[in-house]
Design an enzyme around this catalytic site. Structure first.
Site, mmCIF file in Angstrom:
data_model
loop_
_atom_site.group_PDB
_atom_site.id
_atom_site.type_symbol
_atom_site.label_atom_id
_atom_site.label_comp_id
_atom_site.label_asym_id
_atom_site.label_seq_id
_atom_site.Cartn_x
_atom_site.Cartn_y
_atom_site.Cartn_z
ATOM 1 N N ASP A 1 0.976 -39.482 -28.408
ATOM 2 C CA ASP A 1 1.613 -39.014 -29.815
ATOM 3 C C ASP A 1 3.239 -38.569 -29.681
ATOM 4 O O ASP A 1 3.460 -38.623 -28.594
ATOM 5 C CB ASP A 1 0.643 -37.473 -29.688
ATOM 6 C CG ASP A 1 0.415 -36.646 -31.127
ATOM 7 O OD1 ASP A 1 1.015 -37.021 -32.207
ATOM 8 O OD2 ASP A 1 -1.113 -37.354 -31.529
ATOM 9 N N HIS B 1 3.163 -39.971 -34.976
ATOM 10 C CA HIS B 1 2.673 -39.542 -34.088
ATOM 11 C C HIS B 1 3.263 -40.344 -33.218
ATOM 12 O O HIS B 1 2.994 -41.052 -32.121
ATOM 13 C CB HIS B 1 0.960 -39.390 -33.923
ATOM 14 C CG HIS B 1 0.979 -38.166 -34.657
ATOM 15 N ND1 HIS B 1 0.685 -36.828 -34.492
ATOM 16 C CD2 HIS B 1 0.459 -38.222 -36.209
ATOM 17 C CE1 HIS B 1 0.011 -35.708 -35.182
ATOM 18 N NE2 HIS B 1 -0.487 -36.756 -36.445
ATOM 19 N N GLU C 1 -1.483 -38.269 -40.830
ATOM 20 C CA GLU C 1 -0.354 -37.451 -40.994
ATOM 21 C C GLU C 1 0.868 -38.142 -40.693
ATOM 22 O O GLU C 1 2.325 -38.072 -40.062
ATOM 23 C CB GLU C 1 -0.475 -36.380 -39.583
ATOM 24 C CG GLU C 1 -1.926 -35.574 -39.611
ATOM 25 C CD GLU C 1 -1.731 -34.425 -39.362
ATOM 26 O OE1 GLU C 1 -2.024 -33.478 -39.360
ATOM 27 O OE2 GLU C 1 -1.689 -34.893 -37.748
HETATM 28 C C1 ACM Z 1 -5.938 -34.900 -37.077
HETATM 29 O O1 ACM Z 1 -6.254 -34.192 -36.859
HETATM 30 N N1 ACM Z 1 -4.405 -35.283 -37.341
HETATM 31 C C2 ACM Z 1 -6.268 -36.225 -36.795
#
Ligand code: ACM
Length: 768
Positions: free
Chosen positions: A206, A271, A334
């Protein structure tokens, strides 16, 4: 088969030969609840040194038997003599039988087992090693159903037929935001297996850290695994860590021996900040960002050059060599597209590819990686955003933005794993108690999790077949220790296990509650730092009608158990005073409260509350009201503690603003506010403009106190300049000007920038 079940039951029933008229023992405390349990009179006594025969030419069956014996020795101190390949069913012992011809009707996943207990022996039969393992877990629970004598264990006669409802019974562990030791990962795997959970989704990369060694790209861990934490006054030591490939192989082996498949997650295209910090050429701008010390939505994306796909394929090649399971998770959530939109190079590549939107570009990205995985015999799984750009039918979708993604995916013919926020987000607190650890403050209670059904409404029977199961996610922004992870996971994972394993018709919340005290005893025996939030006494006190008294109400979230209290400082027991209705107590007083089940077992640790005239004029950050009820972005964050250490503060990170309601200003002449500061480490993407800043009057900013509305002229203001000290709380004192009537007091901090974030721990009103 029905006939076979009856026959076996009759064999057991007749073998049990009750001395007196048949009396059945209580239902054993098993979690998850089996498909069917038929009790019979009588019991089997297991003695120290009893034989465990393993009737199978199969190394896995022997391993399961040895593991089971070790678990029993650990929890109960009773040792078994494990004998491979013995062909007789020894009296007084246990036999594990692996028999590939032994069909269990209804067991579509081949994970079932049959378990019979008669006075002569215990017999476990399964068709597959996984089934045998599942049965051994049930037997271990039967043998830990009461924690009495250590030298001999009585098990009631019964006959169990059991198999799971769903194949994917999972937890997700985020090792990127905080890193856990390999020993803890294995402990969690062990704990999962004792709930018959069988998938560990491992979030390994991440923005805040890259945690898996990739031999071809050493900078991923040399640089990407380490971050400099956000700290107000600098100087914080580097934070991080990673798993070597040897450690991962050990963990994968450890999990496989407990029939847990690990699904690794390598996030893309977003991420990705830690990877880009290691290799800036993977990013869009070519600049090297830091490994992020912040939480929230970051904007660093991989670029879409062939060289970046080469990198990702090389990474995935090493990942596939470590994780033998069918699924590889590629994230997809995201992925803020700002950088792709702003980059001439990305836009040119889109034109070359004939792709007209950045959403479709993500679709291209995912499809290209999916094709690579498929060519290597693996299946792509991703968060539900992968649906937005179009994705191959073979992709499995993990629904997290509620259930809609799961419903849409199943209707399109994708397999689906349900992990909807907030219910399956175990970074949410479990109760409204002020003692809850840091996390997201909207409560996801044990009852909420228990009531969850993984098949969302709106799917027909064929579409519902695509729901593989569900998982709960242990995001670790706010869980920086193993204890906090276990507290978040248990017992909610027990409720989840029942939702995923047991037939709907066998699920019963009150029965589950009655089985929990024994599960808690098992947790204690295994050293699991579980939460007792569902049973914990919630003690609320207000001023009594007579002066010098308080009126106290006590409840617990599950409304289960007997509440007992003392006022003499002694520890409450089942025989202590029973709480039945609000109490009037003379001040000062020390109230100690315990909660017990019908057998006198403690359901929650004793809580103690010191009550005085002053304590009734004090509110902590959970009791104070938010200035934006139902809005803002409230969190429970850690910050400096009153006696050193750490406290937990509830704060709206868009607008740190609290209200002490209904203050009688004729009786109050001053306030003491305990507050702490921390760095503001949140990336809010397009929500960044929602952060409220108030122009400070002095260089260090100040705490302002308003009457009623949180604007206009302040009633008082307290400079923060002399108070700032990130390692300790500040006590901010102000004398209030004389006012009449009852008003809300509103508290805000003036600040020119989001950091430092000042947070109120408590407000003490001081009487005239
Ligand atoms: C997430 O909670 N961004 C998968």
């Amino acid at each position: 088969m029905r006939a076979l079940i009856c026959l076996l039951t009759i064999v057991c029933l007749s073998a049990c030969q009750p001395m007196r008229p048949a009396r059945l023992s209580p239902m054993p405390s098993l979690i998850p609840q089996p498909v069917s349990v038929e009790r019979a009179p009588g019991s089997f006594t297991l003695h120290e040194g009893a034989v465990l025969n393993v009737r199978a030419r199969n190394a896995e069956a022997l391993r399961t038997a040895r593991q089971f014996a070790a678990r029993l020795a650990r929890a109960r101190g009773l040792h078994l003599d494990v004998r491979p390949l013995a062909d007789a069913d020894a009296d007084g012992g246990i036999v594990f039988i692996l028999d590939a011809t032994h069909l269990i009707p209804g067991d579509r996943l081949d994970e079932g087992y049959e378990l019979s207990v008669s006075p002569r022996r215990i017999r476990l039969v399964a068709r597959t090693p996984h089934g045998l393992f599942n049965g051994s877990v049930t037997l271990w629970q039967l043998l830990t159903a009461r924690m009495q004598s250590r030298h001999a264990l009585d098990v009631p006669c019964l006959y169990i037929v059991d198999y799971p409802r769903f194949a994917w019974r999972g937890l997700m562990l985020d090792s990127a935001r905080h890193f856990q030791s390999p020993e803890f990962v294995e402990k969690l795997i062990d704990e999962m297996s004792l709930h018959k959970l069988d998938v560990l989704h491992w979030h390994l990369t991440d923005d805040q850290g890259w945690r898996i060694q990739i031999k071809k790209y050493p900078e991923l861990t040399a640089i990407g695994a380490w971050r400099t934490p956000a700290a107000l006054h600098g100087g914080a030591p580097r934070y991080g860590g990673f798993y070597t490939q040897d450690e991962i192989r050990d963990i994968v082996r450890y999990a496989a021996a407990r029939y847990i498949t690990i699904v690794p997650e390598i996030e893309m295209p977003g991420h990705a900040q830690a990877a880009i910090a290691a290799y800036p050429q993977l990013g869009v701008s070519g600049k090297r960002p830091p490994v992020s010390p912040d939480w929230g939505v970051h904007t660093y994306l991989y670029n879409v050059e062939d060289s970046t796909f080469d990198f990702l394929e090389n990474v995935l090649t090493e990942v596939m060599a470590l994780f033998p399971g069918p699924y590889i998770h590629v994230g997809g959530d995201e992925a803020a597209k700002d950088q792709w939109q702003a980059s001439a190079q990305v836009q040119r590549r889109m034109r070359e590819l004939g792709i007209s939107s950045t959403a479709a570009l993500q679709g291209y990205f995912t499809a290209r990686i999916g094709k690579f995985l498929a060519a290597h015999g693996r299946r792509l799984i991703g968060w539900d955003e992968i649906l937005d750009g179009g994705v191959p039918a073979s992709a499995t979708v993990m629904s997290w933005r509620g259930e809609a993604g799961g419903v849409a995916a199943a209707r399109q013919g994708h397999d689906v794993v349900m992990a909807p926020s907030p219910l399956m987000y175990f970074d949410h607190v479990q109760s409204a108690l002020h003692e809850e650890p840091p996390g997201r403050p909207e409560v996801v209670s044990l009852a909420d999790v228990y009531a969850y059904d993984p098949v969302p409404h709106g799917l027909d029977a064929a579409q519902a077949q695509h729901v593989l199961g569900a998982q709960a996610n242990l995001w670790t922004e706010y869980m920086d220790t193993p204890q906090r992870i276990e507290h978040a996971a248990f017992p909610r994972a027990a409720a989840l296990a029942e939702a995923l394993w047991s037939p709907r018709s066998r699920r019963d919340w009150h029965d589950f509650l009655a089985r929990l005290p024994q599960q808690f005893a098992r947790y204690r025996a295994l050293g699991i730092a579980f939460a007792d939030s569902a049973f914990a006494p919630d003690i609320r006190a207000v001023a009594g009608k007579r002066s010098g008294t308080a009126e106290v109400t006590i409840s617990n979230q599950a409304r289960f158990g007997k509440i007992r209290y003392t006022l003499d400082g002694s520890a409450p027991e089942l025989a202590s005073s029973r709480y039945a209705a609000p109490l009037t107590v003379n001040l000062p007083a020390t109230l100690r409260v315990g909660v017990f089940d019908g057998r006198g077992r403690e359901l929650a640790a004793t809580r103690t509350l010191a009550l005085s005239g002053l304590s009734l004029l004090r509110m902590n950050s959970d009791e104070l009201k938010s200035c934006n009820p139902g809005g803002g972005l409230p969190l429970r964050l850690s910050g400096p503690g009153k006696n050193g250490g750490e406290d937990v503060y509830r704060v709206d990170i868009f607008d740190p603003c609290w209200i002490y309601p209904h203050v009688d200003l004729e009786k109050v002449h001053a306030i003491d506010v305990v507050a702490g500061e921390r760095t503001y480490n949140f990336q809010l993407w397009h929500d960044a403009d929602k952060v409220v800043l108030r122009k400070p009057l002095s260089p260090g900013g100040e705490l302002r106190v308003y009457l009623d509305a949180c604007s206009g002229d302040a009633l008082a203001w307290i400079p923060l300049a002399g108070a700032a000290n990130a390692d300790a709380t500040a006590r901010l004192h102000a004398v209030l000007p004389a006012r009449t009537g009852t008003h809300d007091l509103c508290f805000t901090f003036d600040r020119a920038t989001p950091s430092p974030l000042w947070m109120i721990d408590s407000v003490q009103l001081l009487p005239r």
